[in-house]
Enzyme design. Sequence first.
Site, short mmCIF file in Angstrom:
data_model
loop_
_atom_site.label_atom_id
_atom_site.label_comp_id
_atom_site.label_asym_id
_atom_site.label_seq_id
_atom_site.Cartn_x
_atom_site.Cartn_y
_atom_site.Cartn_z
N HIS A 177 0.85 -1.19 0.00
CA HIS A 177 0.00 0.00 0.00
C HIS A 177 0.89 1.25 0.00
O HIS A 177 2.11 1.14 0.16
CB HIS A 177 -0.94 0.00 1.22
CG HIS A 177 -0.24 0.03 2.54
ND1 HIS A 177 -0.22 -1.04 3.41
CD2 HIS A 177 0.47 1.00 3.17
CE1 HIS A 177 0.47 -0.74 4.48
NE2 HIS A 177 0.90 0.51 4.37
P1 TYD Z 1 -2.17 -4.14 7.82
O1 TYD Z 1 -2.39 -2.73 7.40
O2 TYD Z 1 -2.80 -5.22 7.02
O3 TYD Z 1 -0.61 -4.44 7.94
P2 TYD Z 1 0.50 -4.39 6.77
O4 TYD Z 1 0.12 -3.29 5.84
O5 TYD Z 1 1.78 -4.13 7.49
O6 TYD Z 1 0.53 -5.69 6.08
O7 TYD Z 1 -2.61 -4.25 9.36
C1 TYD Z 1 -2.96 -5.47 9.97
C2 TYD Z 1 -4.07 -5.21 10.99
O8 TYD Z 1 -3.61 -4.39 12.06
C3 TYD Z 1 -5.26 -4.51 10.39
O9 TYD Z 1 -6.42 -5.10 10.96
C4 TYD Z 1 -5.14 -3.08 10.87
C5 TYD Z 1 -4.41 -3.22 12.19
N1 TYD Z 1 -3.55 -2.08 12.52
C6 TYD Z 1 -3.86 -1.32 13.61
O10 TYD Z 1 -4.88 -1.51 14.29
N2 TYD Z 1 -3.03 -0.29 13.96
C7 TYD Z 1 -1.90 -0.03 13.26
O11 TYD Z 1 -1.15 0.91 13.62
C8 TYD Z 1 -1.58 -0.84 12.10
C9 TYD Z 1 -0.36 -0.57 11.28
C10 TYD Z 1 -2.44 -1.85 11.78
#
Ligand code: TYD
Length: 134
Positions: free
Chosen positions: A49
């Site tokens: 992303h």
């Molecule tokens: P996600 O955005 O899928 O992680 P990445 O982009 O690193 O693969 O995030 C995984 C889960 O964690 C999603 O349900 C959102 C949650 N999350 C939070 O609650 N707070 C945060 O600061 C982050 C980065 C993710």
Amino acid sequence: MELTIFNLKVHGDERGSLIAIEENINIPINIKRVYYIFNTQEGVRRGCHAHKSLKQVLVCVHGSCKILLDDGREKVTVNMDTVSKALLVDCMIWHEMYDFSNDCVLLSLASDFYNEEDYIRDYREFITLLNNQD
Ligand code: TYD
């Protein structure tokens, strides 16, 4: 693409090592949130992303991984294999993390609180937004 990588100062003595990170002192962002990625399963790609306005500094505090950065024109891969290496991921940079070692702990220092509305999760939308900025 101009990469912004900082070599964090390692304070070491006979007891071991220590690295300090201070907002707007040895990294160029405000820090409102800290999160870390660990226990990543084999073959997984994370991230995939870009952010509209969030800036992050990433540090691999244990193990190793690779980070792909893409500004819509150029793709660069950074090997995160040193605890003292800090990588700035600016806003509007598509990024993907992969090749995590079993023991990898990837620390993110983020300039703002979590906000799903700041995410661009569709690559074509990312390119369209970039083109609209020009
Ligand atoms: P996600 O955005 O899928 O992680 P990445 O982009 O690193 O693969 O995030 C995984 C889960 O964690 C999603 O349900 C959102 C949650 N999350 C939070 O609650 N707070 C945060 O600061 C982050 C980065 C993710």
